[in-house]
Structures are given as structure tokens and as C-alpha cells.
Write a protein that holds these residues in place. Structure first.
Motif, PDB file in Angstrom:
ATOM      1  N   LYS A 190     -13.126 -19.976 -20.093  1.00 24.95           N
ATOM      2  CA  LYS A 190     -14.110 -20.393 -19.094  1.00 24.95           C
ATOM      3  C   LYS A 190     -14.887 -19.181 -18.588  1.00 24.95           C
ATOM      4  N   PRO A 191     -16.163 -19.391 -18.265  1.00 20.86           N
ATOM      5  CA  PRO A 191     -16.945 -18.285 -17.690  1.00 20.86           C
ATOM      6  C   PRO A 191     -16.519 -18.023 -16.243  1.00 20.86           C
ATOM      7  N   ASN A 192     -16.858 -16.851 -15.759  1.00 18.91           N
ATOM      8  CA  ASN A 192     -16.484 -16.469 -14.391  1.00 18.91           C
ATOM      9  C   ASN A 192     -17.703 -15.846 -13.699  1.00 18.91           C
ATOM     10  N   PRO A 193     -18.703 -16.672 -13.338  1.00 21.39           N
ATOM     11  CA  PRO A 193     -19.931 -16.109 -12.765  1.00 21.39           C
ATOM     12  C   PRO A 193     -19.741 -15.543 -11.355  1.00 21.39           C
ATOM     13  N   GLU A 194     -18.702 -15.955 -10.648  1.00 19.33           N
ATOM     14  CA  GLU A 194     -18.491 -15.500  -9.269  1.00 19.33           C
ATOM     15  C   GLU A 194     -17.767 -14.156  -9.197  1.00 19.33           C
ATOM     16  N   PHE A 195     -17.284 -13.661 -10.316  1.00 15.61           N
ATOM     17  CA  PHE A 195     -16.505 -12.430 -10.302  1.00 15.61           C
ATOM     18  C   PHE A 195     -17.403 -11.233 -10.007  1.00 15.61           C
ATOM     19  N   ASP A 196     -17.003 -10.437  -9.022  1.00 16.35           N
ATOM     20  CA  ASP A 196     -17.726  -9.237  -8.620  1.00 16.35           C
ATOM     21  C   ASP A 196     -16.788  -8.038  -8.824  1.00 16.35           C
ATOM     22  N   ALA A 197     -17.088  -7.213  -9.806  1.00 12.03           N
ATOM     23  CA  ALA A 197     -16.200  -6.098 -10.159  1.00 12.03           C
ATOM     24  C   ALA A 197     -16.051  -5.104  -9.016  1.00 12.03           C
ATOM     25  N   TYR A 198     -17.118  -4.882  -8.243  1.00 17.07           N
ATOM     26  CA  TYR A 198     -17.031  -3.935  -7.127  1.00 17.07           C
ATOM     27  C   TYR A 198     -16.046  -4.426  -6.070  1.00 17.07           C
ATOM     28  N   LEU A 199     -16.143  -5.693  -5.693  1.00 21.08           N
ATOM     29  CA  LEU A 199     -15.219  -6.240  -4.691  1.00 21.08           C
ATOM     30  C   LEU A 199     -13.793  -6.239  -5.214  1.00 21.08           C
ATOM     31  N   TYR A 200     -13.628  -6.504  -6.497  1.00 20.07           N
ATOM     32  CA  TYR A 200     -12.278  -6.515  -7.060  1.00 20.07           C
ATOM     33  C   TYR A 200     -11.650  -5.129  -7.020  1.00 20.07           C
ATOM     34  N   LYS A 201     -12.462  -4.073  -7.164  1.00 24.61           N
ATOM     35  CA  LYS A 201     -11.940  -2.709  -7.092  1.00 24.61           C
ATOM     36  C   LYS A 201     -11.431  -2.382  -5.684  1.00 24.61           C
ATOM     37  N   LEU A 202     -11.927  -3.081  -4.678  1.00 23.83           N
ATOM     38  CA  LEU A 202     -11.493  -2.849  -3.298  1.00 23.83           C
ATOM     39  C   LEU A 202     -10.156  -3.514  -2.981  1.00 23.83           C
ATOM     40  N   ARG A 203      -9.571  -4.172  -3.970  1.00 23.52           N
ATOM     41  CA  ARG A 203      -8.302  -4.862  -3.766  1.00 23.52           C
ATOM     42  C   ARG A 203      -7.160  -3.912  -3.422  1.00 23.52           C
ATOM     43  N   HIS A 204      -7.394  -2.624  -3.573  1.00 19.41           N
ATOM     44  CA  HIS A 204      -6.368  -1.653  -3.216  1.00 19.41           C
ATOM     45  C   HIS A 204      -6.061  -1.712  -1.718  1.00 19.41           C
ATOM     46  N   LEU A 205      -6.955  -2.298  -0.925  1.00 14.73           N
ATOM     47  CA  LEU A 205      -6.723  -2.394   0.520  1.00 14.73           C
ATOM     48  C   LEU A 205      -5.473  -3.214   0.837  1.00 14.73           C
ATOM     49  N   VAL A 206      -5.250  -4.289   0.107  1.00 17.55           N
ATOM     50  CA  VAL A 206      -4.046  -5.091   0.344  1.00 17.55           C
ATOM     51  C   VAL A 206      -2.812  -4.339  -0.145  1.00 17.55           C
ATOM     52  N   GLU A 207      -2.941  -3.588  -1.226  1.00 20.46           N
ATOM     53  CA  GLU A 207      -1.804  -2.788  -1.701  1.00 20.46           C
ATOM     54  C   GLU A 207      -1.447  -1.698  -0.691  1.00 20.46           C
ATOM     55  N   ASN A 208      -2.460  -1.139  -0.032  1.00 28.16           N
ATOM     56  CA  ASN A 208      -2.209  -0.130   0.993  1.00 28.16           C
ATOM     57  C   ASN A 208      -1.443  -0.711   2.173  1.00 28.16           C
TER      58      ASN A 208
END
Length: 179
Positions: free
Chosen positions: A123-141
Motif C-alpha cells: 500500500k502507498p503511504n502518502p501521509e508519511f513525513d520522513a522529517y517528523l519520523y526522524k524526531l521520534r527520538h523524543l519519545v526514546e529520550n
């Protein structure tokens, strides 16, 4: 439970919400609670574990969490986390949350799901934003900060309600440092 935490927390930044789960090893003395009491300790090959499912805001501050046994998958708790968050612009999570029902629930709450597709998905994923996904480290922190508290890093409590209280207390300390 957690009323004081929500009063101390104040307002969250509803622009981005990050969700993830992390395992907490349960100490050997954490087992053995009375029958009929919720323990939230799961049996796995690595021993007894608890899983902490957490949602954070755009600044990397805890919003809310769920405590389950270690065998519970992230996708089984995603709907509860989305309901607890309320409204946000983006719901950002990892591949464990790749499900159409989770995406639809986020859309119903007015959030744009930023969740990568699994490698076997066509399936396509048009809503995926690579920049926002890179910020996911905030939850890991936030998980790293929570595990600085000894009572969370090595779960000693026999009952899930006591462990939840410890996590609420640790989240309150994280929010108090901000004020």
C-alpha cells in the motif's frame, strides 16, 4: 489515578504526538502477588517483563501511558493511547503501529498518522513525513529519563497499580523540571 500528574502537567503541545513502547525487566521479587490482583507482568524467554506504552508531546514531555505485560504488542494498546491523547495534528509512531485500524482511529481524532509501512506492505503511504519520523527520538529520550529512576528501571512492585504510581511520580518529576 494520576490526577495530580495531570494537574502538574499543564497544557501539552498538540502539534506532534509520539508513541512507543519499552520493556522493563521485572525483579525476581516482583512476582507472587495475590490472585485476583492485576500484576502486568508477562512471561517471556528473557524472564518476567512489563511493557510501558508512552505518548509524548512535541517537546518530548510525557502525556500519558499504559502499563501491560511484556507479551502485549504495541498495536494492541495504540487505540487507548490515541484516546488518552485526545487531539493533535500528527500521530508519529514506528512500524509496530502499522495498521489501518490505528491509522483510522488517529484520523477520526483529527490526527495525521505518520507511521512507516512494513517492508512487506504494497500500500502507498502518502501521509508519511520522513522529517517528523526522524524526531521520534523524543519519545526514546523520555524512556531514557524514566529509566533513570531505579524503581522503574528494575520493577520491584508486585502490583500494576503500584508500578503505575511510580511512573506517574517519575513523569511528574520530569514535568516539574520544566516549570
Amino acid at each position: 489515578m494520576g490526577g495530580i500528574f495531570f494537574e502538574l502537567r499543564g497544557e501539552i503541545d498538540p502539534e506532534w504526538v509520539f508513541a512507543d513502547g519499552s520493556y522493563v525487566r521485572a525483579h525476581q521479587h516482583a512476582n507472587g502477588a495475590r490472585h485476583g490482583q492485576e500484576r502486568a507482568i508477562g512471561a517471556s524467554r528473557g524472564g518476567p517483563t512489563t511493557k510501558l506504552h508512552l505518548a509524548t508531546d512535541a517537546h518530548g514531555n510525557p502525556i500519558d501511558f499504559e502499563v501491560t505485560g511484556g507479551e502485549v504488542h504495541d498495536s494492541q494498546v495504540a487505540n487507548q493511547l490515541i484516546e488518552k491523547v485526545g487531539e493533535a495534528e500528527h500521530f508519529i509512531a514506528d512500524k509496530a503501529y502499522d495498521s489501518e485500524t490505528i491509522r483510522e482511529q488517529a484520523r477520526r481524532r483529527g490526527m495525521t498518522p505518520v507511521i512507516p509501512r512494513k517492508s512487506n506492505s504494497s500500500k502507498p503511504n502518502p501521509e508519511f513525513d520522513a522529517y517528523l519520523y526522524k524526531l521520534r527520538h523524543l519519545v526514546e529520550n523520555v524512556f531514557a529519563r524514566l529509566k533513570h529512576f531505579r524503581g522503574i528501571a528494575t520493577r520491584f512492585e508486585k502490583l500494576a497499580r503500584n508500578f503505575r504510581a511510580m511512573v506517574f511520580l517519575a513523569c511528574s518529576f520530569i514535568w516539574l523540571k520544566l516549570k
